[in-house]
Design a protein around this motif. Structure first.
Motif, PDB file in Angstrom:
ATOM      1  N   THR A 127      13.679  -7.270  10.135  1.00 22.48           N
ATOM      2  CA  THR A 127      14.764  -6.498   9.550  1.00 22.48           C
ATOM      3  C   THR A 127      15.276  -5.452  10.529  1.00 22.48           C
ATOM      4  O   THR A 127      16.487  -5.294  10.710  1.00 22.48           O
ATOM      5  CB  THR A 127      14.299  -5.811   8.246  1.00 22.48           C
ATOM      6  OG1 THR A 127      13.931  -6.819   7.303  1.00 22.48           O
ATOM      7  CG2 THR A 127      15.380  -4.935   7.662  1.00 22.48           C
ATOM      8  N   LEU A 128      14.364  -4.732  11.185  1.00 20.87           N
ATOM      9  CA  LEU A 128      14.773  -3.692  12.126  1.00 20.87           C
ATOM     10  C   LEU A 128      15.490  -4.279  13.340  1.00 20.87           C
ATOM     11  O   LEU A 128      16.431  -3.682  13.866  1.00 20.87           O
ATOM     12  CB  LEU A 128      13.568  -2.865  12.560  1.00 20.87           C
ATOM     13  CG  LEU A 128      12.924  -2.028  11.461  1.00 20.87           C
ATOM     14  CD1 LEU A 128      11.679  -1.319  11.977  1.00 20.87           C
ATOM     15  CD2 LEU A 128      13.914  -1.029  10.868  1.00 20.87           C
ATOM     16  N   GLU A 129      15.077  -5.458  13.752  1.00 20.78           N
ATOM     17  CA  GLU A 129      15.755  -6.105  14.882  1.00 20.78           C
ATOM     18  C   GLU A 129      17.157  -6.549  14.490  1.00 20.78           C
ATOM     19  O   GLU A 129      18.125  -6.294  15.213  1.00 20.78           O
ATOM     20  CB  GLU A 129      14.951  -7.303  15.372  1.00 20.78           C
ATOM     21  CG  GLU A 129      15.574  -7.974  16.587  1.00 20.78           C
ATOM     22  CD  GLU A 129      14.733  -9.094  17.170  1.00 20.78           C
ATOM     23  OE1 GLU A 129      15.245  -9.788  18.062  1.00 20.78           O
ATOM     24  OE2 GLU A 129      13.577  -9.284  16.741  1.00 20.78           O
ATOM     25  N   GLU A 130      17.275  -7.182  13.320  1.00 22.85           N
ATOM     26  CA  GLU A 130      18.569  -7.695  12.877  1.00 22.85           C
ATOM     27  C   GLU A 130      19.556  -6.585  12.531  1.00 22.85           C
ATOM     28  O   GLU A 130      20.742  -6.676  12.847  1.00 22.85           O
ATOM     29  CB  GLU A 130      18.385  -8.616  11.668  1.00 22.85           C
ATOM     30  CG  GLU A 130      17.695  -9.916  12.004  1.00 22.85           C
ATOM     31  CD  GLU A 130      17.347 -10.751  10.784  1.00 22.85           C
ATOM     32  OE1 GLU A 130      17.605 -10.309   9.634  1.00 22.85           O
ATOM     33  OE2 GLU A 130      16.804 -11.857  10.979  1.00 22.85           O
ATOM     34  N   LYS A 131      19.094  -5.531  11.879  1.00 16.69           N
ATOM     35  CA  LYS A 131      20.006  -4.485  11.384  1.00 16.69           C
ATOM     36  C   LYS A 131      20.180  -3.316  12.354  1.00 16.69           C
ATOM     37  O   LYS A 131      21.214  -2.651  12.348  1.00 16.69           O
ATOM     38  CB  LYS A 131      19.496  -3.948  10.043  1.00 16.69           C
ATOM     39  CG  LYS A 131      19.253  -5.006   9.015  1.00 16.69           C
ATOM     40  CD  LYS A 131      20.308  -5.030   7.992  1.00 16.69           C
ATOM     41  CE  LYS A 131      19.926  -6.093   6.989  1.00 16.69           C
ATOM     42  NZ  LYS A 131      20.858  -6.313   5.987  1.00 16.69           N
ATOM     43  N   GLU A 132      19.169  -3.030  13.170  1.00 15.49           N
ATOM     44  CA  GLU A 132      19.206  -1.853  14.045  1.00 15.49           C
ATOM     45  C   GLU A 132      19.162  -2.197  15.533  1.00 15.49           C
ATOM     46  O   GLU A 132      19.297  -1.314  16.363  1.00 15.49           O
ATOM     47  CB  GLU A 132      18.025  -0.925  13.724  1.00 15.49           C
ATOM     48  CG  GLU A 132      18.022  -0.350  12.331  1.00 15.49           C
ATOM     49  CD  GLU A 132      19.091   0.718  12.136  1.00 15.49           C
ATOM     50  OE1 GLU A 132      19.533   1.319  13.132  1.00 15.49           O
ATOM     51  OE2 GLU A 132      19.487   0.937  10.976  1.00 15.49           O
ATOM     52  N   GLY A 133      18.941  -3.477  15.857  1.00 18.05           N
ATOM     53  CA  GLY A 133      18.805  -3.857  17.257  1.00 18.05           C
ATOM     54  C   GLY A 133      17.507  -3.366  17.875  1.00 18.05           C
ATOM     55  O   GLY A 133      17.348  -3.349  19.095  1.00 18.05           O
ATOM     56  N   LEU A 134      16.585  -2.965  17.039  1.00 20.41           N
ATOM     57  CA  LEU A 134      15.305  -2.425  17.485  1.00 20.41           C
ATOM     58  C   LEU A 134      14.336  -3.571  17.746  1.00 20.41           C
ATOM     59  O   LEU A 134      14.104  -4.399  16.878  1.00 20.41           O
ATOM     60  CB  LEU A 134      14.766  -1.494  16.396  1.00 20.41           C
ATOM     61  CG  LEU A 134      13.545  -0.665  16.722  1.00 20.41           C
ATOM     62  CD1 LEU A 134      13.608   0.626  15.926  1.00 20.41           C
ATOM     63  CD2 LEU A 134      12.283  -1.400  16.411  1.00 20.41           C
TER      64      LEU A 134
END
Length: 95
Positions: free
Chosen positions: A28-35
């Motif tokens: 989720t953090l990768e998809e939504k925040e680029g993290l």
């Protein structure tokens, strides 16, 4: 497993709107925040279940647990997640 997770305030909106019961926090953090998670440190310790935690994990008080402390950081070496987790030793394999 009983987990307490700490995240920075700037991730609040993303995390609160995510479906995490069946999904992945990191995805989720990768998809939504680029993290992107690029590292972490985990420390595992054997502990015994105290009364309140024993009830939560459905074990007897004094039962062996695995306690994990974790810190994860992103591609900028910025720490973004810290958690504490208590795992039932009879149902956990850590790799």
């Amino acid at each position: 497993m009983y987990v307490i997770t700490y995240l920075p305030p700037w991730l609040e909106a993303t995390v609160m709107s995510a479906e995490l019961e069946s999904g992945s926090l990191y995805r989720t953090l990768e998809e939504k925040e680029g993290l992107i998670v690029t590292g972490g440190r985990r420390v595992v310790e054997a502990v015994v279940a105290r009364d309140d935690l024993a009830r939560q994990l459905e074990v007897e008080s004094g039962a062996p647990l695995l306690f994990v402390e974790s810190l994860s950081w992103d591609q900028s070496s910025r720490p973004f997640e810290c958690y504490r987790a208590w795992h039932r030793a009879d149902r956990t394999k850590i790799e």
